[in-house]
Design a protein around this motif. Structure first.
Motif, PDB file in Angstrom:
ATOM      1  N   ALA A 117       0.854  -1.185   0.000  1.00 55.48           N
ATOM      2  CA  ALA A 117       0.000   0.000   0.000  1.00 55.48           C
ATOM      3  C   ALA A 117       0.893   1.241   0.000  1.00 55.48           C
ATOM      4  O   ALA A 117       1.992   1.219   0.556  1.00 55.48           O
ATOM      5  CB  ALA A 117      -0.897   0.006   1.236  1.00 55.48           C
ATOM      6  N   PRO A 118       0.438   2.336  -0.603  1.00 52.24           N
ATOM      7  CA  PRO A 118       1.266   3.545  -0.661  1.00 52.24           C
ATOM      8  C   PRO A 118       1.533   4.164   0.712  1.00 52.24           C
ATOM      9  O   PRO A 118       2.507   4.894   0.886  1.00 52.24           O
ATOM     10  CB  PRO A 118       0.463   4.500  -1.549  1.00 52.24           C
ATOM     11  CG  PRO A 118      -0.910   3.955  -1.602  1.00 52.24           C
ATOM     12  CD  PRO A 118      -0.828   2.487  -1.319  1.00 52.24           C
ATOM     13  N   ASP A 119       0.715   3.833   1.697  1.00 54.51           N
ATOM     14  CA  ASP A 119       0.860   4.419   3.032  1.00 54.51           C
ATOM     15  C   ASP A 119       2.093   3.938   3.776  1.00 54.51           C
ATOM     16  O   ASP A 119       2.441   4.493   4.812  1.00 54.51           O
ATOM     17  CB  ASP A 119      -0.394   4.130   3.858  1.00 54.51           C
ATOM     18  CG  ASP A 119      -1.630   4.675   3.176  1.00 54.51           C
ATOM     19  OD1 ASP A 119      -1.750   5.907   3.092  1.00 54.51           O
ATOM     20  OD2 ASP A 119      -2.444   3.864   2.702  1.00 54.51           O
ATOM     21  N   THR A 120       2.763   2.926   3.256  1.00 55.33           N
ATOM     22  CA  THR A 120       3.983   2.451   3.916  1.00 55.33           C
ATOM     23  C   THR A 120       5.170   3.390   3.678  1.00 55.33           C
ATOM     24  O   THR A 120       6.185   3.257   4.334  1.00 55.33           O
ATOM     25  CB  THR A 120       4.366   1.032   3.451  1.00 55.33           C
ATOM     26  OG1 THR A 120       4.594   1.057   2.041  1.00 55.33           O
ATOM     27  CG2 THR A 120       3.288   0.022   3.796  1.00 55.33           C
TER      28      THR A 120
ATOM     29  N   ALA B  70       6.021  10.717  15.870  1.00 64.56           N
ATOM     30  CA  ALA B  70       5.267  11.406  14.824  1.00 64.56           C
ATOM     31  C   ALA B  70       5.837  11.018  13.470  1.00 64.56           C
ATOM     32  O   ALA B  70       7.055  10.933  13.301  1.00 64.56           O
ATOM     33  CB  ALA B  70       5.340  12.914  15.019  1.00 64.56           C
ATOM     34  N   ILE B  71       4.937  10.771  12.516  1.00 61.29           N
ATOM     35  CA  ILE B  71       5.353  10.399  11.165  1.00 61.29           C
ATOM     36  C   ILE B  71       4.625  11.265  10.146  1.00 61.29           C
ATOM     37  O   ILE B  71       3.583  11.849  10.443  1.00 61.29           O
ATOM     38  CB  ILE B  71       5.098   8.906  10.859  1.00 61.29           C
ATOM     39  CG1 ILE B  71       3.615   8.560  10.969  1.00 61.29           C
ATOM     40  CG2 ILE B  71       5.939   8.019  11.770  1.00 61.29           C
ATOM     41  CD1 ILE B  71       3.260   7.134  10.532  1.00 61.29           C
ATOM     42  N   VAL B  72       5.184  11.316   8.933  1.00 59.95           N
ATOM     43  CA  VAL B  72       4.582  12.039   7.824  1.00 59.95           C
ATOM     44  C   VAL B  72       4.597  11.123   6.606  1.00 59.95           C
ATOM     45  O   VAL B  72       5.643  10.552   6.271  1.00 59.95           O
ATOM     46  CB  VAL B  72       5.361  13.340   7.507  1.00 59.95           C
ATOM     47  CG1 VAL B  72       4.758  14.051   6.304  1.00 59.95           C
ATOM     48  CG2 VAL B  72       5.400  14.252   8.706  1.00 59.95           C
ATOM     49  N   ARG B  73       3.443  10.967   5.976  1.00 55.92           N
ATOM     50  CA  ARG B  73       3.381  10.189   4.740  1.00 55.92           C
ATOM     51  C   ARG B  73       3.980  11.028   3.624  1.00 55.92           C
ATOM     52  O   ARG B  73       3.686  12.229   3.495  1.00 55.92           O
ATOM     53  CB  ARG B  73       1.942   9.819   4.387  1.00 55.92           C
ATOM     54  CG  ARG B  73       1.944   9.086   3.058  1.00 55.92           C
ATOM     55  CD  ARG B  73       0.714   8.319   2.748  1.00 55.92           C
ATOM     56  NE  ARG B  73       0.942   7.752   1.426  1.00 55.92           N
ATOM     57  CZ  ARG B  73       0.228   8.036   0.356  1.00 55.92           C
ATOM     58  NH1 ARG B  73      -0.812   8.830   0.442  1.00 55.92           N
ATOM     59  NH2 ARG B  73       0.528   7.497  -0.801  1.00 55.92           N
TER      60      ARG B  73
ATOM     61  N   PRO C  63      -1.404  13.089   1.230  1.00 58.81           N
ATOM     62  CA  PRO C  63      -2.468  12.556   2.095  1.00 58.81           C
ATOM     63  C   PRO C  63      -2.466  11.032   2.224  1.00 58.81           C
ATOM     64  O   PRO C  63      -2.087  10.312   1.304  1.00 58.81           O
ATOM     65  CB  PRO C  63      -3.750  13.021   1.398  1.00 58.81           C
ATOM     66  CG  PRO C  63      -3.341  14.188   0.572  1.00 58.81           C
ATOM     67  CD  PRO C  63      -1.936  13.882   0.118  1.00 58.81           C
ATOM     68  N   TRP C  64      -2.915  10.582   3.384  1.00 60.31           N
ATOM     69  CA  TRP C  64      -3.122   9.149   3.626  1.00 60.31           C
ATOM     70  C   TRP C  64      -4.260   8.668   2.739  1.00 60.31           C
ATOM     71  O   TRP C  64      -5.162   9.430   2.403  1.00 60.31           O
ATOM     72  CB  TRP C  64      -3.510   8.900   5.087  1.00 60.31           C
ATOM     73  CG  TRP C  64      -2.492   9.327   6.089  1.00 60.31           C
ATOM     74  CD1 TRP C  64      -2.566  10.414   6.908  1.00 60.31           C
ATOM     75  CD2 TRP C  64      -1.260   8.673   6.405  1.00 60.31           C
ATOM     76  NE1 TRP C  64      -1.457  10.476   7.706  1.00 60.31           N
ATOM     77  CE2 TRP C  64      -0.635   9.421   7.422  1.00 60.31           C
ATOM     78  CE3 TRP C  64      -0.628   7.535   5.932  1.00 60.31           C
ATOM     79  CZ2 TRP C  64       0.597   9.058   7.973  1.00 60.31           C
ATOM     80  CZ3 TRP C  64       0.604   7.177   6.476  1.00 60.31           C
ATOM     81  CH2 TRP C  64       1.195   7.941   7.480  1.00 60.31           C
ATOM     82  N   THR C  65      -4.243   7.389   2.414  1.00 59.82           N
ATOM     83  CA  THR C  65      -5.335   6.801   1.643  1.00 59.82           C
ATOM     84  C   THR C  65      -6.498   6.462   2.578  1.00 59.82           C
ATOM     85  O   THR C  65      -6.353   6.472   3.808  1.00 59.82           O
ATOM     86  CB  THR C  65      -4.884   5.503   0.943  1.00 59.82           C
ATOM     87  OG1 THR C  65      -4.593   4.533   1.948  1.00 59.82           O
ATOM     88  CG2 THR C  65      -3.684   5.736   0.039  1.00 59.82           C
ATOM     89  N   GLU C  66      -7.632   6.132   1.980  1.00 66.88           N
ATOM     90  CA  GLU C  66      -8.793   5.710   2.767  1.00 66.88           C
ATOM     91  C   GLU C  66      -8.487   4.410   3.519  1.00 66.88           C
ATOM     92  O   GLU C  66      -9.010   4.191   4.608  1.00 66.88           O
ATOM     93  CB  GLU C  66     -10.031   5.570   1.880  1.00 66.88           C
ATOM     94  CG  GLU C  66     -10.569   6.909   1.399  1.00 66.88           C
ATOM     95  CD  GLU C  66     -10.847   7.882   2.553  1.00 66.88           C
ATOM     96  OE1 GLU C  66     -11.471   7.484   3.563  1.00 66.88           O
ATOM     97  OE2 GLU C  66     -10.437   9.056   2.445  1.00 66.88           O
ATOM     98  N   THR C  67      -7.676   3.542   2.939  1.00 78.92           N
ATOM     99  CA  THR C  67      -7.277   2.303   3.627  1.00 78.92           C
ATOM    100  C   THR C  67      -6.565   2.632   4.928  1.00 78.92           C
ATOM    101  O   THR C  67      -6.874   2.069   5.977  1.00 78.92           O
ATOM    102  CB  THR C  67      -6.368   1.449   2.719  1.00 78.92           C
ATOM    103  OG1 THR C  67      -7.093   1.094   1.542  1.00 78.92           O
ATOM    104  CG2 THR C  67      -5.893   0.194   3.428  1.00 78.92           C
ATOM    105  N   ALA C  68      -5.607   3.538   4.865  1.00 76.39           N
ATOM    106  CA  ALA C  68      -4.876   3.930   6.079  1.00 76.39           C
ATOM    107  C   ALA C  68      -5.810   4.576   7.088  1.00 76.39           C
ATOM    108  O   ALA C  68      -5.701   4.330   8.296  1.00 76.39           O
ATOM    109  CB  ALA C  68      -3.728   4.878   5.737  1.00 76.39           C
ATOM    110  N   ARG C  69      -6.719   5.389   6.616  1.00 73.29           N
ATOM    111  CA  ARG C  69      -7.664   6.045   7.527  1.00 73.29           C
ATOM    112  C   ARG C  69      -8.534   5.020   8.254  1.00 73.29           C
ATOM    113  O   ARG C  69      -8.823   5.175   9.438  1.00 73.29           O
ATOM    114  CB  ARG C  69      -8.541   7.039   6.773  1.00 73.29           C
ATOM    115  CG  ARG C  69      -7.738   8.213   6.265  1.00 73.29           C
ATOM    116  CD  ARG C  69      -8.598   9.360   5.798  1.00 73.29           C
ATOM    117  NE  ARG C  69      -7.705  10.463   5.509  1.00 73.29           N
ATOM    118  CZ  ARG C  69      -7.060  11.190   6.418  1.00 73.29           C
ATOM    119  NH1 ARG C  69      -7.237  10.953   7.683  1.00 73.29           N
ATOM    120  NH2 ARG C  69      -6.238  12.157   6.066  1.00 73.29           N
ATOM    121  N   ALA C  70      -8.933   3.969   7.558  1.00 73.97           N
ATOM    122  CA  ALA C  70      -9.758   2.929   8.179  1.00 73.97           C
ATOM    123  C   ALA C  70      -8.970   2.182   9.254  1.00 73.97           C
ATOM    124  O   ALA C  70      -9.486   1.918  10.347  1.00 73.97           O
ATOM    125  CB  ALA C  70     -10.277   1.957   7.120  1.00 73.97           C
TER     126      ALA C  70
END
Length: 155
Positions: free
Chosen positions: A63-66, A122-125, A135-142
């Motif tokens: 996933a791109p959020d990694t 603290a982290i930053v995508r 921005p985080w994806t909807e997958t990461a938000r879930a």
């Protein structure tokens, strides 16, 4: 090493992941080296997200959020970890923003009786092409929603 979700103790918010301390994690005095706490936290967080489909598999991101960077890491040591074996890492999200996130965490004995250390991370995508916040994806938000501490719950 990650342990199955069923093996984890119940907490009011966040998640507890057991990670193992090995002999080579200890310093010359037989206590967990201070720099190893960040590694153990990373292992706990990685196991949690991987169990929910956000991981590295075969050297590739699932996933791109990694793709994110640590912006800040702070830790306060309370009681040394002076043995090998499992330690409980309780972590949760204090904030999950557009492109950033702030974790809080505690290293505890498996029985929960001793707090070894606590802090925040603290982290930053980042966008892999530009290395700018994205921005985080909807997958990461879930997934993140399962870790958020309710505003009315004291840490």
């Amino acid at each position: 090493m990650s342990h199955a979700i069923a093996d984890q103790p119940a907490v009011e918010f966040g998640h507890v992941e057991h990670v193992d301390v090995y002999f080579d994690d200890l310093d010359a005095f037989g206590i967990l080296h201070n720099a190893r706490y960040a590694v153990l936290l990373e292992r706990a967080l990685t196991a949690y997200w991987a169990e929910r489909g956000v991981s590295f598999q075969g050297g590739q991101r699932s996933a791109p959020d990694t793709f994110h960077a640590v912006r800040e890491f702070s830790i306060t040591y309370r009681a040394p970890i002076a043995a090998t074996g499992p330690v409980a890492v309780h972590f949760w999200l204090e904030h999950f923003g557009t492109s950033s996130a702030e974790y809080a965490y505690r290293f505890r004995s498996v029985d929960g009786g001793t707090v070894h250390a606590e802090g925040r991370r603290a982290i930053v995508r980042l966008d892999p092409a530009t290395l700018r916040p994205t921005p985080w994806t909807e997958t990461a938000r879930a997934v993140a929603a399962t870790l958020l501490r309710p505003a009315t719950t004291p840490a």
